[in-house]
Each structure stands twice: as C-alpha cells, then as structure tokens.
Write an enzyme that holds these catalytic residues in place. Structure first.
Site, PDB file in Angstrom:
ATOM      1  N   LYS A   1       0.691  -1.268   0.090  1.00 22.24           N
ATOM      2  CA  LYS A   1       0.035   0.017  -0.075  1.00 22.24           C
ATOM      3  C   LYS A   1       0.584   1.494   0.098  1.00 22.24           C
ATOM      4  CE  LYS A   1      -1.988   2.614   3.543  1.00 22.24           C
ATOM      5  NZ  LYS A   1      -1.949   3.884   2.844  1.00 22.24           N
TER       6      LYS A   1
ATOM      7  N   GLU B   1      10.485   0.457  10.209  1.00 25.98           N
ATOM      8  CA  GLU B   1      11.489   1.558   9.987  1.00 25.98           C
ATOM      9  C   GLU B   1      10.665   2.830  10.263  1.00 25.98           C
ATOM     10  OE1 GLU B   1      13.312   4.304   9.247  1.00 25.98           O
ATOM     11  OE2 GLU B   1      13.223   4.163   7.290  1.00 25.98           O
TER      12      GLU B   1
ATOM     13  N   CYS C   1      13.952  10.563   7.348  1.00 30.89           N
ATOM     14  CA  CYS C   1      14.120  10.271   8.891  1.00 30.89           C
ATOM     15  C   CYS C   1      15.821  10.006   9.178  1.00 30.89           C
ATOM     16  CB  CYS C   1      13.610   8.739   9.320  1.00 30.89           C
ATOM     17  SG  CYS C   1      14.149   7.387   8.050  1.00 30.89           S
TER      18      CYS C   1
ATOM     19  N   GLU D   1      10.617  14.911  16.048  1.00 28.32           N
ATOM     20  CA  GLU D   1      10.879  14.769  14.835  1.00 28.32           C
ATOM     21  C   GLU D   1      10.324  15.949  14.085  1.00 28.32           C
ATOM     22  OE1 GLU D   1      12.013  11.666  11.374  1.00 28.32           O
ATOM     23  OE2 GLU D   1       9.950  11.311  12.469  1.00 28.32           O
TER      24      GLU D   1
END
Length: 479
Positions: A178, A251, A285, A381
């Site tokens: 997806k 991840e 990231c 983040e």
C-alpha cells in the site's frame, strides 16, 4: 475548461481495478496544491481480494529457483531504467520533488537496489549440514515467510516501495503493498511495469488511507507486516500484528545527531550538513537536522550554516537550481510551521522560519540556535527543512545530548581525530554512524535503527534475511 483527472487503480491478481465500492480519494500535487488524479479508497473487500491473490500465487513463487527470481528482478530493474523518465515524472508529480535530482539521486540507486536483491536471491547462507548427535544429520533451511503486507511512506514513494518488495520477492514471498494515500501514482506505474514480468498475484498494489493499511495488517493471511512511517503508526502496526503473532518489520522516525568537534573542517561540514539537512525538504528520517557543535566553534559554525541556508533554494520541480521542493501536504506544512511558532524565548531563528510563496507547500531552509536539550524541537521529529544547533563542552556532553532522545536511527561525527571518531561510533546509540559525512546509503549495507526508530533492517543481506524463516531438519542416518 475542466482538465480531466487521471484515474489511478489498484493492481490485484494481475488486473487493474477500482475499489469494490467505487470510493476514491483525490491526489494533490504539493508543488501546486492542485488535484491531478483520483485513487481508490480501498476497503475490506479490496484487501481481501489482494490477500487472496497473493496467497494463491505464493506456492508457485515459493517453489521457483533463486535463479528464476533473480532473472525476474533483473528484468524489473531493466524495465524501470528503460522507463526512467516516466517514473521520475510520476514521482515528481506525487511529491513536488525536483525532476533533475529525482532522476540523478533516486532512480539510479533504486535500480541498483533491485539488482542487489536479484543477486542476494542466490546467496542465502547458513550453517553447513552436520552431525550434532550420533546417527543424525541436521540441515538448516531458509524459507520465505509467505504473504507480506507492506505499507510505504510518502517521503520516498518509489524507493521505499523498492525497499519493501525487492527483498520480499527475492526471498520467494508474495506482496500486497500500500502506497501512501498522498503519493500513489508512481507505485501504480511501477505495477504497470512489473505486470509483464511477474506471475499474477506475486505483486499487488492496494491504494487507500490509514484504515486500508490497518485492514491489511490485521488481515489473517499475511505472515509478516512491514511499514516505513511514523512511530505512532509503527506502534499501532506492532499492536495489531501481535494479535495473531505476525512478524513485524518497522522503520520509523529519526532525530539524527550531527556531532561537530572543534577540529572538524567547518567549511566542508557546513556544506555537507546543509545538503543532508535540506535534501527532500528534510523529509527524511536520517536527515542531518540536529547539529551539536563544540562551544569553541559554535558561533562561527552557526554563522556559516545560516549563510548556507540563505543560499539554498526551494522551488518548482522544473527549476534546475533548487535543492528541494515542497512539503508533502498541508498537514505537514502546518506541523513544520508549528514547531517554529512554538519555539521558546531562548531560541533564535538564524535563517528561514517561514512559508515560501502562495502556491504549494514550500517552506524556507531554516536554522534555529540557542536551544536546550529538553526543548520540543530537539526531542521531536520535525520532518521538514529545519536544522537545529546546540553547543556542547566536551565529548561526554556531546554523547549525552546525542543519545538523549527516543529515536535511534542515524547519526554522524565530524572530527579529524581517529580515536575520537571510533569512540563516538562505539558509544552513539544509533543504527548508523557516519564519520565526516552524512546520509550516503549503499545497497550492500543495512539501514535500520533502535529504540523508537523501530527494528528490522532494510537493504543488505540482513534486510534480505528478514524476509526468510529458519527451519531445522534432522534425519536419521539409519534409514
């Protein structure tokens, strides 16, 4: 005059299909803020169909030889390379990324990674057969795990799709993938290209939103769920998968420390860190967005980095002078701007700190100094073109600050002192440590983190092995 929207469709069992109930979602070009396509908003019936197709295809694909799987992946790599311009155009429309940089910095590594996993298909290693009990021989088999439910993110839609499907298919698994609901176009195009290579049902694409992904992960068919995304999403996947003890590959987020010591080459460090922090609008990231600088060079470094930010350009995909394009969507723009709006009084915006233009989701390259370890922008983040700078007094404090976050994906150290570089690389609690560079990746080396950055590896033989299971076979020598 009304421009007809492109119609994207799911790819299930070798056929392109609309959602079973006809629902769609609009797909927006983030460089313009305009809708350019519709994609299926897939529900349970679509997920069921894709899982059934993958399950039906699995026995046949599992039983192919490694050389057959290698040939198929090499054909896919060649086909992607032959249609590179189409893939780059689709990815740029998906994300607003610069066309030139996408063609030079993303497409070639992506093709190389497929070719790496094609080779890895023939190099599964294990212990040799042997007699560990009198009269008995033991054999280790490595087998594919089965159907893999995979969810890719919106920051690198094409490349992350490759990181998902290539090792899984190389190992003999079948896939239901997806893409993000904001970036499905390039993945659907990949399915169109792959259609002529793989048997029906080996590779399936289901478009949809968070609920679609949830239905995939909770489905009883997959043996493994793999996601690249936020920590929140990863935690939800792990919780859902635990209900029927699926394997999970996560991840997740990052907050990479970039530790610059007083003996570093400041000019080179600033140049490389600016690129590694602002590339892809900082939507990475592993981005170099949390810089820790020795107090003796702090002011000089901040001044140079602010100038580098001012010289960095963001803009339209066809502008050859830009380093990065827009943020992916209005929510992401709001999130990045919110971090700047909520800065504490002791912080100082040295460069940027504002939206660029009135069309699309562009944000200026930003530098923020004067920050403390417990500040929100240090701990969380941002996922945007924002580089923060803190100062430290010595190696111990640098390590304390670097490791003092919940993420543990990537890091870098900038120094000419070999011993210091080795000590730091040993003590930094991150899955990757770069020395005097930041962000290069190669297919042969693993990518993955610790702590809330998740578990499991992408790329490399380690990533390939994640898509296999180990079986012990023992046979009597007496017949």
């Amino acid at each position: 005059m009304t421009t007809e929207l492109r119609r994207l469709r799911n790819y299930i069992g070798g056929e392109f299909k609309d959602a079973a109930d006809g629902r769609t979602t609009e797909v927006v070009n983030p460089a313009t803020g305009e809708v350019y396509a519709t994609a299926p908003l897939s529900g349970q019936a679509d997920v069921d169909a894709a899982m059934a197709a993958a399950a039906a295809a699995f026995p046949g694909w599992r039983d192919t030889t490694p050389s057959e799987r290698q040939k198929a992946l090499l054909k896919i790599a060649d086909a992607f390379e032959a249609r590179a311009d189409e893939l780059v155009a689709a990815e740029s429309e998906n994300t607003g990324k610069p066309l030139g940089l996408t063609a030079s910095e993303e497409l070639p590594p992506m093709v190389d990674q497929i070719r790496f996993f094609a080779g890895a298909a023939r190099l599964l290693e294990g212990r040799s057969a042997g007699e560990y009990m009198d009269g008995m021989t033991s054999i280790i088999r490595r087998e594919p795990v089965g159907v893999c439910a995979q969810v890719a993110p919106w920051n690198y839609p094409m490349m992350m799709a490759v990181w998902k499907f290539a090792p899984a298919i190389a190992a003999g698994n079948t896939v239901v993938l997806k893409p993000s609901d904001t970036t499905p176009a390039s993945t659907v195009l990949m399915a169109e290209i792959i259609d002529s290579v793989l048997p029906k049902g080996v590779f399936n694409v289901v478009c949809g939103d968070r609920e679609t992904g949830k239905a995939m992960v909770e489905h009883s068919t997959p043996a493994m769920a793999s996601i690249t995304g936020s920590v929140r999403a990863g935690m939800q996947v792990a919780e859902s998968a635990s209900k029927d003890v699926k394997r999970v590959h996560l991840e997740l987020g990052g907050k990479a420390p970039v530790v610059v010591f007083q003996d570093a080459d400041i000019a080179k460090a600033v140049e490389d860190i600016a690129v590694a922090g602002y590339f892809n609008a900082g939507q990475d990231c592993t981005a170099a967005t949390r810089v820790l600088v020795h107090e003796s060079i702090h002011d000089e470094f901040v001044s140079a980095l602010a100038k580098a930010a001012a010289d960095t350009k963001t803009g339209a995909p066809d502008d050859e002078d830009v380093l990065y394009g827009p943020l992916n969507n209005p929510n992401q723009l709001k999130q990045v701007a919110g971090f700047i709006e909520r800065l504490p009084a002791h912080a100082k915006v040295e460069a940027g700190g504002h939206q660029v233009g009135e069309k699309g989701y562009f944000y200026a390259p930003t530098v923020v100094s004067g920050l403390k370890q417990d500040d929100e922008i240090i701990q969380n983040e941002v996922f945007g073109p924002v580089i923060t700078v803190q100062s430290f007094t010595d190696e111990a404090q640098a390590l304390e600050y670097a490791n003092g976050v919940e993420f543990a994906l990537a890091s870098s150290v900038w120094t000419k002192d070999h011993g210091r570089a080795m000590r730091m690389s040993k003590n930094l609690d991150f899955g990757c440590v770069w020395i005097n560079t930041h962000i290069p990746l190669v297919a042969e080396m693993p990518h993955g983190g610790f702590k809330k950055s998740g578990y499991g590896k992408d790329l490399s033989a380690y990533g390939f092995e994640d898509y296999t299971r180990i079986k012990h076979v023992m046979t009597s020598l007496d017949g």
